[in-house]
Design a protein around this motif. Structure first.
Motif, PDB file in Angstrom:
ATOM      1  N   LEU A 103     -17.975   7.357  26.775  1.00 48.03           N
ATOM      2  CA  LEU A 103     -18.050   8.191  27.981  1.00 48.03           C
ATOM      3  C   LEU A 103     -18.346   7.347  29.221  1.00 48.03           C
ATOM      4  N   SER A 104     -19.208   6.333  29.051  1.00 47.25           N
ATOM      5  CA  SER A 104     -19.638   5.522  30.190  1.00 47.25           C
ATOM      6  C   SER A 104     -18.566   4.551  30.656  1.00 47.25           C
ATOM      7  N   THR A 105     -17.838   3.960  29.705  1.00 45.68           N
ATOM      8  CA  THR A 105     -16.864   2.930  30.074  1.00 45.68           C
ATOM      9  C   THR A 105     -15.478   3.510  30.346  1.00 45.68           C
ATOM     10  N   TYR A 106     -14.955   4.268  29.405  1.00 45.21           N
ATOM     11  CA  TYR A 106     -13.597   4.814  29.564  1.00 45.21           C
ATOM     12  C   TYR A 106     -13.588   6.128  30.354  1.00 45.21           C
ATOM     13  N   GLY A 107     -14.632   6.932  30.173  1.00 45.29           N
ATOM     14  CA  GLY A 107     -14.698   8.194  30.904  1.00 45.29           C
ATOM     15  C   GLY A 107     -15.322   8.068  32.275  1.00 45.29           C
ATOM     16  N   ARG A 108     -15.886   6.889  32.583  1.00 45.32           N
ATOM     17  CA  ARG A 108     -16.532   6.620  33.876  1.00 45.32           C
ATOM     18  C   ARG A 108     -17.646   7.619  34.175  1.00 45.32           C
ATOM     19  N   ALA A 109     -18.298   8.114  33.128  1.00 50.58           N
ATOM     20  CA  ALA A 109     -19.429   9.022  33.334  1.00 50.58           C
ATOM     21  C   ALA A 109     -20.616   8.229  33.875  1.00 50.58           C
TER      22      ALA A 109
END
Length: 203
Positions: A103-109
């Motif tokens: 979520l943090s890297t690919y989803g830019r959350a």
């Protein structure tokens, strides 16, 4: 060369132990209790160091520990083996960390918000799971036969209690420090983290 602050810390620690002994408090008992208590925290900290070096911030370690511990006890009771329970809890924690990383890297959350969500979820999930499975809202004490074995080493009139997991945690501290600082894999992890941080700054 050993840093001056490290020498001071060791001297203060040794002096503190002597004071405890002088006051009639067993310093060995305090040490073995502290080592047992720090084991899960040390393992979680090692994982978070790797996270941070790879550019991912996760402040949801509290929630991951809660969920991992709860599911670990559940797995141990299902299998009748404490080591399988440890594996069960570790896999649960790894899955949560993996989802957060994606979520943090690919989803830019937002990493802080996403990891806060882990804690909030854990605070609701764990009491619900305890009630649903064991019909109690508080602490679940597993049977002794499914607990990981503790070792008792006689030292005079005192038995020093430790777990092989404590030794593993201490060894992994040095292993992962070497891996991050001295190997190509460590360089890739640190470079990936720096690249991710730079890309987030540009956005």
């Amino acid at each position: 060369m050993i840093k001056k602050s490290l020498i001071i810390t060791i001297v203060v620690f040794v002096a503190f132990l002597f004071l405890l002994e002088y006051a009639g408090i067993s310093s060995l008992k305090i040490i073995d209790t502290a080592l047992l208590a720090m084991t899960p925290l040390a393992l979680a900290a090692i994982g978070e160091v790797i996270n941070e070096k790879a550019g991912v911030t996760n402040i949801g370690l509290d929630g991951i520990l809660l969920i991992g511990a709860t599911l670990g006890v559940y797995g141990a009771e299902l299998a009748g083996n404490g080591y399988i329970g440890l594996l069960f809890g570790a896999l649960a924690g790894a899955l949560i960390g993996f989802i957060h990383g994606v979520l943090s890297t690919y989803g830019r959350a937002d990493q802080v918000v996403a990891s806060m969500g882990i804690n909030i979820f854990a605070y609701g999930f764990v009491p619900y799971f305890l009630m649903a499975v064991w019909h109690m809202p508080g602490i679940r004490v597993p049977p002794k036969e499914v607990l990981v074995q503790l070792w008792n080493v006689p030292l005079g009139n005192f038995y020093f209690v430790f777990s092989e997991l404590t030794i593993l945690a201490l060894l992994l501290t040095f292993v992962f420090n070497w891996l991050l600082q001295k190997t190509a894999l460590g360089l890739w992890i640190r470079a990936a983290g720096e690249s991710l941080r730079q890309s987030m700054l540009r956005e």
